[in-house]
Design an enzyme around this catalytic site. Structure first.
Site, PDB file in Angstrom:
ATOM      1  N   GLY A 104     117.561 -13.284  68.933  1.00 28.22           N
ATOM      2  CA  GLY A 104     117.268 -12.242  67.950  1.00 28.22           C
ATOM      3  C   GLY A 104     118.279 -11.118  68.007  1.00 28.22           C
ATOM      4  CB  SER A 105     117.957  -7.640  66.851  1.00 26.37           C
ATOM      5  OG  SER A 105     116.931  -7.125  67.681  1.00 26.37           O
ATOM      6  CD  GLU A 137     124.479  -9.940  63.529  1.00 26.56           C
ATOM      7  OE1 GLU A 137     124.001  -9.535  64.616  1.00 26.56           O
ATOM      8  OE2 GLU A 137     124.279 -11.074  63.088  1.00 26.56           O
ATOM      9  N   GLY A 183     116.423  -5.860  70.298  1.00 23.38           N
ATOM     10  CA  GLY A 183     115.285  -6.565  70.882  1.00 23.38           C
ATOM     11  C   GLY A 183     115.638  -7.205  72.215  1.00 23.38           C
ATOM     12  N   GLY A 184     116.755  -7.892  72.241  1.00 23.75           N
ATOM     13  CA  GLY A 184     117.162  -8.584  73.466  1.00 23.75           C
ATOM     14  C   GLY A 184     117.437  -7.613  74.592  1.00 23.75           C
ATOM     15  CE  LYS A 230     107.075 -11.868  70.293  1.00 25.00           C
ATOM     16  NZ  LYS A 230     107.113 -11.551  68.846  1.00 25.00           N
ATOM     17  CD  GLU A 251     122.024 -16.964  69.729  1.00 24.89           C
ATOM     18  OE1 GLU A 251     122.404 -16.144  68.871  1.00 24.89           O
ATOM     19  OE2 GLU A 251     121.368 -17.975  69.470  1.00 24.89           O
ATOM     20  CB  CYS A 302     123.309 -16.103  65.521  1.00 27.86           C
ATOM     21  SG  CYS A 302     122.789 -17.787  65.787  1.00 27.86           S
TER      22      CYS A 302
END
Lengths: 527, 527
Positions: free
Chosen positions: A240-241, A392, A244-245, A183, A264, A301
């Site tokens: 990603g965020s 974060e 999202g994860g 994606k 992650e 990250c």
């Protein structure tokens, strides 16, 4: 040449009606190329092709998979300046970074090629039969790792090459024998398509089944959601965020057949500075950390978003120096206006919390999409009581926490969410006194760094890039290094299976000459 | 002596108001002992103690953990006849089975003791520094496996010893360095308490921290739900039904911090019989399978509930023989009236499906709680069209599917849910022609057996007891064998860490003399 189309297996395809463009944050304008978002039909076709391809791909030899992975690396290098220029135009990142990341990506692909060509990674384990054992004969049992099935990979905004289309997740999945459907990240769809074209070319050149790889464009969440819910998809990789994860993890958990998601995600990467170190090296540390916090505009990250020290004049001085040093660094551009927007919003939220002191705030005018760096500080008590301060702020931002004493420092560490890294800045003489602090830190992170900076993730077998939730969705795996292949493989046993029907890795003759665990001992012996 | 109380760490405790008794299915009466279900306070105290204990337990040496595990084995053996009698009175299983299962449990504990005493299991991986590497120096990075934290273990009804209180999940978790809280199975609460007393005694004798183990009684789902939702719990092990395992998986996925759940659940363990084999050995196979289907009253997770063959006179004859042979076996008692009830209900449901032919149904009167064995058969088409026929009927039940041809056989296998095992009954000469069938079967199972029966799970390093969902909730792990320790451990990296602060496994001197991956090669060398 970029077409704006999806790769459904080896075919370019653009049947959907939704289109989008990428953005050049340096020129602050949209790039010209129009991308066609994958339609539901295209998504289903990609998964169907991947499932078909899996039937063949899962049992091809390590040697052939290695040839495929090396060919991908070659084809990526062959893209040459078109890739580098596209990368820069879609991220604002400098050419040097683009070339460095390309080098890392190629290195990862070749490392996985070596891994599967050698073959030990399957952890072949053999226990031979004891037919006359009493009361029951012992069967012959042989185990190896086999691939899970089609894997969906979500590219990361901040690493268009190393953690995206042909990045670590894809390289590891292909090495394991899993077809991959990417994606593509909308912010660097052009870079993604170029890399996808390299993978498709490599697949064709090395005779891989059509469908071993697909690349789907998307501007929103729909394509990803459809993919993760699809019964043909057997695992998900994401970088990603947290939001999202977690959304993908929840979708995967709600499936009739739940599937593993390795995401992650966010991390503030606490740095603990002990008293003697700050006394002896405070000034140098401030310089080093000003650099680490602003490296890549803070878009790593492993960016050090939290610095923990014990109250002292030296800590105060360090904090001031950090503020001074960071203001001397020229602001740099962020990846996308949306990233700048999020940075500004998260920064404002942090700055508006009670009892937060701003140490440094780059106030001069900056160009569009450039990030103004900020250093803040709070008392330990304030940090403990306000979970918002634990969140974060993706960008060049860091918070120095002034703890009352070692006990409060330990309490703060114990209360942190899971992190990718923890760093200890200490003199060798004092580290031993802080064993409880170190133990607490170890329990919250995936990697501990001594007297260094968390930014910079070495690609090597001993690297762990992951950690307790929410640093990752499953701390039992890493996203970097050859062990990351284990995310996409499962152990499988053959019992009393005829030698000629066994895969090469488990045959008596050990034709691949791999290291196996034979009746409890590591060995390359034949049986 | 059984008290009916919970073990909250080393303390017996019975603060709750809810009580229950176990049941003797042979005498068809309740056992006398009253058990006190753990209260919410007791649950929270057990988790708090486990979290405290973890701080110490996670870093004790492999040698000390080995002493603890061996002491548990010793103390279990010291329970002697009280344990065996209690086991039999709570399960209806015969003394021989009780002693066999005790032997297996003790063997598992000692195997894990050997594993952690030796120390290789941590997969120590070291990449030494290259300070003069360009453009960036290479750091020293060292990795090992460390424990996740407190683990909750749900005991299985059908294995009161080997898969319960001190069973595989517990042994593996303690070996990894994780404290364990057992949610005792209500059907064998007495056996559970006895084994718990052995663990507590062993913990005290070997100086383990209080809270390294707790045993909680419960008659319903509340205790388990409370445990899985508790933030102090970091992983869950479960053996039981799909419904139960899935409910825990869902709870764990909905937590603020999702945690891994390894649930080993239902399976119908397909057996594929190829034409030549049935022609040559049909009669003997029928006898063997009548035995396997009724072994332990069919109460094994590897019970062969589905037999797949290609239509032929020989398959018809085999099916009739299987029916005849199974009726010659004396019915035996099930574990509990609830298990009998579920068996009868699931059997009736299966028998009431359209186009299901009953080959054999033990119709004579049986004692209370005894299971009447049943063999059924259907056409391939019927099986394909009716998912109800794919469901497990836990007990001495099997379904023979008469496939039209090899293509339909393959289609049926591809449509199966994930399974613990798949068995191939074949002559060596014909197996090669059925590579697609075998590949399809491999893709649905965790273990393939050749010309044997799926019942019987050898405890050895090469064993996989798990498989694609719903055989397990995560096919990347096994519940049996030393690799099962990986469910409860995570990789962890130290970067540039001083040698004297590193754990023994990673020190330059390699004081434990373990095998490590040093700069890419397996070695016991010092640095």
């Amino acid at each position: 040449m970029i077409t704006g189309k999806n790769y459904i297996g080896n075919q370019l395809s653009a049947n959907g009606s939704k289109t989008f463009k990428t953005f050049n944050p340096v020129s602050n304008t949209e790039n010209e190329q129009v991308y066609s978002e994958a339609s539901v039909e295209e998504i289903h076709e990609a998964v169907a092709l991947a499932s078909q391809a899996f039937a063949e791909f899962r049992s091809i030899s390590g040697e052939r998979k290695a040839a495929f992975l090396n060919a991908i690396a070659d084809e990526i290098l062959a893209l040459d300046t078109e890739l580098i220029q596209t990368y820069c135009s879609e991220t604002g990142l400098p050419e040097g970074r683009a070339m460095g990341e390309r080098g890392r990506t190629v290195f990862q692909l070749r490392t996985f090629a070596d891994l599967v060509a050698e073959g030990d990674w399957v952890e072949a384990t053999i226990d031979t039969a004891i037919p006359d054992r009493t009361p029951m004969p012992k069967p012959d049992v042989r185990k190896l790792l086999i691939p899970l099935g089609p894997v969906v990979v979500f590219g990361a905004s901040n690493f268009p090459l190393a953690y995206s289309t042909a990045g670590g997740d894809t390289a590891a999945a292909l090495a394991a024998g899993c077809p991959v459907i990417v994606k593509s990240h909308p912010m660097h769809a052009g870079t993604g398509e170029l890399v996808a074209s390299a993978i498709v070319k490599a697949a064709e050149k090395t005779g891989m089944p059509n469908g071993v790889f697909s690349n789907l464009n998307s501007s929103g969440i729909e394509v990803g959601v459809e993919l993760v819910k699809h019964p043909g998809v057997k695992a998900v990789g994401f970088t990603g965020s947290i939001r999202g994860g977690r959304a993908l993890l929840d979708l995967a958990a709600q499936r009739e057949e739940p599937i593993p998601v390795f995401a992650e995600m966010g991390s503030i990467n606490p740095v603990v500075i002990l008293p003697e170190a700050i006394q002896n090296r405070g000034e140098a540390l401030a310089k080093t950390y000003a650099g680490s916090i602003t490296l890549g505009t803070g878009q790593f990250c492993t960016n050090p978003g939290l610095i923990l020290g014990i109250k002292s004049d030296e800590l105060t001085e360090f904090t001031q120096n950090l503020g001074k040093d960071i203001l001397e660094i020229q602001p740099s551009v962020m990846l996308h206006p949306n990233i700048v927007g999020a940075y500004e919003a998260n920064k404002s939220k942090a700055l508006s919390q009670s009892d937060v002191t701003i140490v440094a705030d780059y106030e001069s005018d900056v160009q569009s999409n450039y990030a103004r760096q900020v250093i803040t500080t709070v008392e330990g008590k304030t940090f403990l009581e306000n979970p918002t301060l634990h969140q974060e702020v993706f960008g060049p931002f860091s918070l120095v926490v002034q703890c009352e004493d070692a006990t409060q420092l330990e309490t703060i560490i114990k209360g942190l969410e899971g992190q990718l890294t923890g760093t200890l800045i200490a003199e060798n003489s004092e580290a031993n006194e802080y064993q409880d602090v170190i133990a607490a830190l170890q329990n919250r992170v995936g990697r501990l760094i001594y007297n260094g900076v968390p930014t910079g993730v070495e690609v090597c077998p001993s690297m762990v890039h992951g950690g307790p939730y929410p640093a990752s969705t499953d701390s039992r795996f890493t996203a970097v290094g050859v062990s990351s292949i284990k995310r996409w493989a499962r152990p499988f046993s053959y019992q009393d299976w005829p030698n000629d029907l066994l895969p090469s890795e488990l045959k008596n003759e050990n034709p691949l000459n791999i290291t196996r665990t034979l009746n409890g001992a590591l060995s390359k012996e034949t049986i």
